[in-house]
Scaffold this motif. Structure first.
Motif, PDB file in Angstrom:
ATOM      1  N   TRP A 133       0.822  -1.196   0.000  1.00 21.83           N
ATOM      2  CA  TRP A 133       0.000   0.000   0.000  1.00 21.83           C
ATOM      3  C   TRP A 133       0.863   1.255   0.000  1.00 21.83           C
ATOM      4  CZ3 TRP A 133      -4.126   2.324  -1.251  1.00 21.83           C
ATOM      5  CH2 TRP A 133      -4.407   3.574  -0.738  1.00 21.83           C
ATOM      6  N   SER A 134       0.524   2.182  -0.888  1.00 24.16           N
ATOM      7  CA  SER A 134       1.074   3.532  -0.874  1.00 24.16           C
ATOM      8  C   SER A 134       0.081   4.437  -1.587  1.00 24.16           C
ATOM      9  CB  SER A 134       2.434   3.597  -1.561  1.00 24.16           C
ATOM     10  OG  SER A 134       2.293   3.418  -2.947  1.00 24.16           O
ATOM     11  N   VAL A 135       0.061   5.674  -1.183  1.00 24.19           N
ATOM     12  CA  VAL A 135      -0.878   6.616  -1.789  1.00 24.19           C
ATOM     13  C   VAL A 135      -0.540   6.816  -3.264  1.00 24.19           C
ATOM     14  CG1 VAL A 135      -1.704   8.995  -1.732  1.00 24.19           C
ATOM     15  CG2 VAL A 135      -1.316   7.767   0.391  1.00 24.19           C
ATOM     16  N   SER A 136       0.726   7.018  -3.547  1.00 26.90           N
ATOM     17  CA  SER A 136       1.104   7.251  -4.939  1.00 26.90           C
ATOM     18  C   SER A 136       0.887   6.005  -5.795  1.00 26.90           C
ATOM     19  CB  SER A 136       2.559   7.700  -5.024  1.00 26.90           C
ATOM     20  OG  SER A 136       3.409   6.728  -4.458  1.00 26.90           O
ATOM     21  N   GLY A 137       1.113   4.826  -5.225  1.00 29.83           N
ATOM     22  CA  GLY A 137       0.868   3.583  -5.959  1.00 29.83           C
ATOM     23  C   GLY A 137      -0.603   3.399  -6.288  1.00 29.83           C
ATOM     24  N   GLY A 138      -1.474   3.709  -5.346  1.00 32.32           N
ATOM     25  CA  GLY A 138      -2.907   3.624  -5.589  1.00 32.32           C
ATOM     26  C   GLY A 138      -3.369   4.614  -6.637  1.00 32.32           C
ATOM     27  N   LEU A 139      -2.806   5.814  -6.574  1.00 30.03           N
ATOM     28  CA  LEU A 139      -3.148   6.840  -7.554  1.00 30.03           C
ATOM     29  C   LEU A 139      -2.711   6.423  -8.951  1.00 30.03           C
ATOM     30  CD1 LEU A 139      -4.279   9.750  -7.785  1.00 30.03           C
ATOM     31  CD2 LEU A 139      -1.930  10.522  -7.591  1.00 30.03           C
ATOM     32  N   VAL A 140      -1.515   5.887  -9.053  1.00 22.64           N
ATOM     33  CA  VAL A 140      -1.013   5.437 -10.355  1.00 22.64           C
ATOM     34  C   VAL A 140      -1.835   4.261 -10.871  1.00 22.64           C
ATOM     35  CG1 VAL A 140       0.962   4.352 -11.490  1.00 22.64           C
ATOM     36  CG2 VAL A 140       1.313   6.329 -10.025  1.00 22.64           C
ATOM     37  N   ALA A 141      -2.213   3.327  -9.992  1.00 27.14           N
ATOM     38  CA  ALA A 141      -2.994   2.163 -10.417  1.00 27.14           C
ATOM     39  C   ALA A 141      -4.369   2.575 -10.932  1.00 27.14           C
ATOM     40  CB  ALA A 141      -3.132   1.176  -9.261  1.00 27.14           C
ATOM     41  N   VAL A 142      -5.043   3.458 -10.222  1.00 33.38           N
ATOM     42  CA  VAL A 142      -6.375   3.906 -10.645  1.00 33.38           C
ATOM     43  C   VAL A 142      -6.283   4.693 -11.949  1.00 33.38           C
ATOM     44  CG1 VAL A 142      -8.288   5.451 -10.045  1.00 33.38           C
ATOM     45  CG2 VAL A 142      -7.397   3.863  -8.355  1.00 33.38           C
TER      46      VAL A 142
END
Length: 141
Positions: A106-115
């Motif tokens: 989990w990471s905020v930037s990883g979630g943003l990039v995935a979405v």
């Protein structure tokens, strides 16, 4: 349930033009939404301490998948399309978060990039499908 609309041929000179200054605001609104989402992504990925970081990032996380899903569901009536796209955006955000938590990445930037990547992929597939459908119909004529 899918609503199928049949378009009738209009006479040669009968174009539907709305009078007034607000004729067609959709390109302007799409550009503004893109700018707001891009600013949210920039603020989140750079780790800025701006007050606007949270709201703009949330806008991107909900608007990008909602627009992608709405583009894929052209055949539905507008209310059903809006309802399904907003619900689908919330589901996609939750699935990305749950998947990242399940694999302990989990990471905020990883979630943003995935979405963002998923939304871009869906929009790209919709554009390819529309272009392929146009060329296939032109070849058959």
């Amino acid at each position: 349930m899918q609503t199928i609309r049949i378009k009738t041929a209009s006479p040669q000179g009968a174009e539907r033009a709305r009078p007034g200054p607000g004729r067609d605001l959709s390109p302007l609104l799409a550009g503004a939404a893109t700018a707001v989402g891009g600013a949210g992504a920039l603020l989140a990925l750079t780790g800025s301490d701006s007050v606007l970081r949270g709201p703009l990032t949330l806008f991107l996380l909900f608007a990008a998948p909602a627009v992608a899903i709405a583009a894929a569901l052209r055949g539905l009536d507008p209310f059903g399309r809006a309802l399904v796209s907003v619900a689908g955006a919330a589901v996609l955000d939750m699935l990305v978060a749950q998947g990242m938590l399940a694999v302990h990445r989990w990471s905020v930037s990883g979630g943003l990039v995935a979405v963002t990547a998923f939304s871009s992929l869906v929009l790209l597939l919709v554009l390819v499908r529309r272009r392929h459908g146009r060329t296939a119909s032109r070849q058959g004529s």
